[in-house]
Structures are given as structure tokens and as C-alpha cells.
Design a protein around this motif. Structure first.
Motif, mmCIF file in Angstrom:
data_model
loop_
_atom_site.group_PDB
_atom_site.id
_atom_site.type_symbol
_atom_site.label_atom_id
_atom_site.label_comp_id
_atom_site.label_asym_id
_atom_site.label_seq_id
_atom_site.Cartn_x
_atom_site.Cartn_y
_atom_site.Cartn_z
ATOM 1 N N HIS A 222 0.741 -1.090 -0.095
ATOM 2 C CA HIS A 222 0.076 0.045 -0.062
ATOM 3 C C HIS A 222 0.837 1.271 -0.089
ATOM 4 O O HIS A 222 0.240 2.279 -0.189
ATOM 5 N N ASP A 223 2.232 1.089 0.235
ATOM 6 C CA ASP A 223 3.014 2.126 0.344
ATOM 7 C C ASP A 223 3.640 2.625 -1.166
ATOM 8 O O ASP A 223 4.249 3.693 -1.235
ATOM 9 N N TYR A 224 3.426 1.953 -2.197
ATOM 10 C CA TYR A 224 3.742 2.061 -3.340
ATOM 11 C C TYR A 224 2.910 2.849 -4.241
ATOM 12 O O TYR A 224 1.439 2.504 -3.973
ATOM 13 N N VAL A 225 3.160 3.729 -5.365
ATOM 14 C CA VAL A 225 2.140 4.068 -6.413
ATOM 15 C C VAL A 225 2.540 2.983 -7.550
ATOM 16 O O VAL A 225 3.515 3.006 -8.004
ATOM 17 N N ILE A 226 1.484 2.370 -8.053
ATOM 18 C CA ILE A 226 1.512 1.589 -9.172
ATOM 19 C C ILE A 226 0.973 2.542 -10.370
ATOM 20 O O ILE A 226 -0.332 2.985 -10.474
ATOM 21 N N ARG A 227 1.654 2.869 -11.374
ATOM 22 C CA ARG A 227 1.232 3.698 -12.588
ATOM 23 C C ARG A 227 1.794 3.182 -14.035
ATOM 24 O O ARG A 227 2.947 2.396 -13.936
ATOM 25 N N ALA A 228 1.476 3.422 -14.936
ATOM 26 C CA ALA A 228 1.753 3.272 -16.142
ATOM 27 C C ALA A 228 3.110 4.321 -16.470
ATOM 28 O O ALA A 228 3.179 5.495 -15.950
ATOM 29 N N ILE A 229 3.984 3.687 -17.028
ATOM 30 C CA ILE A 229 5.490 4.743 -17.421
ATOM 31 C C ILE A 229 4.951 5.706 -18.202
ATOM 32 O O ILE A 229 3.878 5.604 -18.797
ATOM 33 N N ARG A 230 5.700 6.665 -18.039
ATOM 34 C CA ARG A 230 5.731 8.062 -18.974
ATOM 35 C C ARG A 230 6.843 7.907 -20.273
ATOM 36 O O ARG A 230 7.765 7.388 -19.905
ATOM 37 N N ARG A 231 6.775 8.560 -21.238
ATOM 38 C CA ARG A 231 7.606 8.628 -22.347
ATOM 39 C C ARG A 231 9.054 9.016 -21.698
ATOM 40 O O ARG A 231 10.013 8.390 -22.001
ATOM 41 N N ASP A 232 9.018 10.187 -20.778
ATOM 42 C CA ASP A 232 10.187 10.802 -20.291
ATOM 43 C C ASP A 232 10.925 9.831 -19.066
ATOM 44 O O ASP A 232 11.900 10.265 -18.496
ATOM 45 N N ASP A 233 10.247 8.631 -18.796
ATOM 46 C CA ASP A 233 10.552 7.741 -17.854
ATOM 47 C C ASP A 233 11.741 6.755 -18.590
ATOM 48 O O ASP A 233 12.324 6.061 -17.632
ATOM 49 N N TRP A 234 12.204 7.086 -19.779
ATOM 50 C CA TRP A 234 13.097 6.113 -20.316
ATOM 51 C C TRP A 234 14.613 5.865 -19.673
ATOM 52 O O TRP A 234 14.662 4.700 -19.594
ATOM 53 N N PRO A 235 15.048 6.711 -18.936
ATOM 54 C CA PRO A 235 16.305 6.372 -18.128
ATOM 55 C C PRO A 235 15.923 5.465 -17.051
ATOM 56 O O PRO A 235 16.868 4.613 -16.798
ATOM 57 N N ALA B 15 -1.247 -0.852 -27.562
ATOM 58 C CA ALA B 15 -0.596 -2.314 -27.892
ATOM 59 C C ALA B 15 0.238 -2.860 -27.068
ATOM 60 O O ALA B 15 0.336 -4.013 -26.626
ATOM 61 N N ALA B 16 0.755 -1.972 -25.847
ATOM 62 C CA ALA B 16 1.527 -2.454 -24.853
ATOM 63 C C ALA B 16 1.514 -1.698 -23.665
ATOM 64 O O ALA B 16 1.304 -0.266 -23.808
ATOM 65 N N ARG B 17 1.619 -2.062 -22.289
ATOM 66 C CA ARG B 17 1.559 -0.916 -21.488
ATOM 67 C C ARG B 17 2.670 -1.590 -20.343
ATOM 68 O O ARG B 17 2.299 -2.738 -20.051
ATOM 69 N N GLN B 18 3.611 -0.740 -19.944
ATOM 70 C CA GLN B 18 4.441 -1.082 -18.646
ATOM 71 C C GLN B 18 4.100 -0.522 -17.409
ATOM 72 O O GLN B 18 3.754 0.860 -17.530
ATOM 73 N N PHE B 19 3.815 -1.182 -16.215
ATOM 74 C CA PHE B 19 3.371 -0.615 -15.073
ATOM 75 C C PHE B 19 4.615 -0.708 -14.338
ATOM 76 O O PHE B 19 5.447 -1.522 -14.211
ATOM 77 N N VAL B 20 4.738 0.428 -13.349
ATOM 78 C CA VAL B 20 6.001 0.278 -12.464
ATOM 79 C C VAL B 20 5.307 0.657 -10.873
ATOM 80 O O VAL B 20 4.111 1.117 -11.100
ATOM 81 N N ALA B 21 5.963 0.214 -10.053
ATOM 82 C CA ALA B 21 5.794 0.380 -8.645
ATOM 83 C C ALA B 21 6.806 1.308 -8.088
ATOM 84 O O ALA B 21 7.975 1.106 -8.084
ATOM 85 N N ARG C 112 10.580 -7.473 -2.519
ATOM 86 C CA ARG C 112 9.839 -8.898 -2.772
ATOM 87 C C ARG C 112 9.298 -9.209 -1.389
ATOM 88 O O ARG C 112 9.904 -8.976 -0.159
ATOM 89 N N GLY C 113 8.097 -10.207 -1.714
ATOM 90 C CA GLY C 113 7.588 -10.933 -0.477
ATOM 91 C C GLY C 113 6.437 -10.067 0.219
ATOM 92 O O GLY C 113 5.996 -10.588 1.359
ATOM 93 N N ASN C 114 6.117 -9.226 -0.244
ATOM 94 C CA ASN C 114 5.113 -8.149 0.297
ATOM 95 C C ASN C 114 3.639 -8.210 -0.547
ATOM 96 O O ASN C 114 2.992 -7.194 -0.114
ATOM 97 N N GLY C 115 3.707 -8.894 -1.388
ATOM 98 C CA GLY C 115 2.505 -8.747 -2.213
ATOM 99 C C GLY C 115 2.585 -7.849 -3.230
ATOM 100 O O GLY C 115 1.748 -7.308 -4.066
ATOM 101 N N LEU C 116 3.558 -7.083 -3.552
ATOM 102 C CA LEU C 116 4.073 -6.082 -4.535
ATOM 103 C C LEU C 116 3.716 -6.486 -6.133
ATOM 104 O O LEU C 116 3.106 -6.009 -6.952
ATOM 105 N N ILE C 117 4.142 -7.736 -6.284
ATOM 106 C CA ILE C 117 4.101 -8.517 -7.663
ATOM 107 C C ILE C 117 2.519 -8.569 -7.961
ATOM 108 O O ILE C 117 1.891 -8.277 -9.016
ATOM 109 N N LYS C 118 1.700 -8.925 -7.017
ATOM 110 C CA LYS C 118 0.217 -9.053 -7.134
ATOM 111 C C LYS C 118 -0.266 -7.611 -7.795
ATOM 112 O O LYS C 118 -1.210 -7.419 -8.542
ATOM 113 N N ALA C 119 -0.030 -6.651 -6.803
ATOM 114 C CA ALA C 119 -0.389 -5.249 -7.162
ATOM 115 C C ALA C 119 -0.136 -4.972 -8.649
ATOM 116 O O ALA C 119 -0.695 -4.125 -9.245
#
Length: 186
Positions: free
Chosen positions: A5-18, A65-71, A116-123
Motif C-alpha cells: 500500500h506504500d507504493y504507487v502503481i502507474r503506467a510509465i511515461r515517455r520521459d521515464d526512459w532512463p 498495444a503495450a503498457r509497462q507498469f511500475v511500482a 519482494r515478499g510483500n504482495g507487490l508483484i500481485k499489485a
């Protein structure tokens, strides 16, 4: 260790490339990377910045066609990522196998060890799967190496189950990858 719950899950943005590049290179250094990814660290490290910029644009906000999500962790660093590709019925997937139905295909799954191990992958999966359902996917699938039992366990916890389909592992055709699927809820 933070809760998911402490993480923000969002789609990446174009300027996130680095950050896309940084996280991918870190993932390719993971001890199980040879079982989890089709490319090596050495192959990815020499790719020009234009490759990473195109990758972020092609799987970021606004891509159909594709979406990358980050935590994003509380400190702003990226804790993990998943990417979902939409595969269209009547086409062939990356391995040349016919695609029978519109489906999401999860790739590039990685969570940094300290997260790892805190449910983040499921989110992360929940965000990617929801996006695939919004695009009319009938199911979501992923491929996992037969010897990558840690990942198989995480995928089962996220609701995926083996379909019984096996695919020869691209790097070593004497080994297989197992297809795991998640059906669309009724």
C-alpha cells in the motif's frame, strides 16, 4: 520492508526512459535472469538511448498495444515492473505460434529483491491485468521457465494457473517454458 500500500502503481511515461533502462539492466543482472529473460545484460547494455526512448514511448501512457507498469517506492525509486502486450486473434506471437483469441501477454516481470515478499508483484499484476481487460482481452498469459519455481509460486499467488501448454525455451530448446493463464472474470 514496506507494504504494497506504500507504493504507487502507474503506467510509465515517455520521459521515464532512463528509469526504464536502469530497471531493465538491473533485472538482467538478477541471478535468475538467464531463466527469466530472453536477452542478456550485455545485449541490453549496448543499446542506444533511442532504443530505450522508443521502448518507453511504445509501452507508456497512451499506447494501445503495450503498457509497462511500475511500482514507485515511497522514496521515488522504482521497486518493480511488469509489461503487458496485447496479442490479437489471427496473428502470431513472438514465437510464431498462432494467437487464437485477443489476449494480454505479461513480459518483463521484475521486483527488486528488497521489495519482494510483500504482495507487490500481485499489485503490479492487478494493474496490468485490469488494463488488458479494458482492452477486451479474453485472457492474460505469461511464460515461465520450468525451473523458475520462485516465479511460478508468485504467479500462482497472483491468480495465474498452468494451462498445460509448453513452449521450447528460446535459449535452450531442451528446456521448456510453461504457459500460465488467467481467465477473464465472469
Amino acid at each position: 520492508m514496506s507494504s504494497n500500500h506504500d507504493y504507487v502503481i502507474r503506467a510509465i511515461r515517455r520521459d521515464d526512459w532512463p528509469l526504464v533502462k536502469q530497471l531493465r539492466l538491473e533485472a538482467l543482472r538478477d541471478p535468475l535472469a538467464d531463466l527469466a529473460f530472453l536477452e542478456s545484460y550485455e545485449e541490453a547494455a549496448v543499446k542506444a538511448d533511442a532504443f530505450w526512448q522508443d521502448r518507453a514511448e511504445g509501452s507508456g501512457e497512451g499506447s494501445a498495444a503495450a503498457r509497462q507498469f511500475v511500482a514507485e517506492a515511497p522514496d521515488g525509486s522504482w521497486a518493480g515492473s511488469v509489461t503487458v502486450l496485447i496479442e490479437e486473434a489471427g496473428t502470431k506471437d513472438w514465437a510464431g505460434t498462432p494467437v487464437e483469441r485477443r489476449q494480454g501477454h505479461v513480459v518483463g516481470v521484475y521486483v527488486r529483491p528488497e521489495h519482494r515478499g510483500n504482495g507487490l508483484i500481485k499489485a503490479l499484476f492487478d494493474a496490468g491485468v485490469a488494463w488488458a481487460w479494458q482492452r477486451g482481452a479474453q485472457r492474460v498469459r505469461l511464460l515461465v521457465h520450468e525451473k523458475n519455481t520462485r516465479a511460478q509460486g508468485a504467479y500462482r499467488k497472483a491468480g495465474f494457473a498452468p494451462s498445460g501448454v509448453t513452449v521450447p525455451f528460446v535459449k535452450d530448446e531442451e528446456q521448456d517454458e510453461l504457459e500460465f493463464v488467467l481467465g477473464r472474470p465472469s
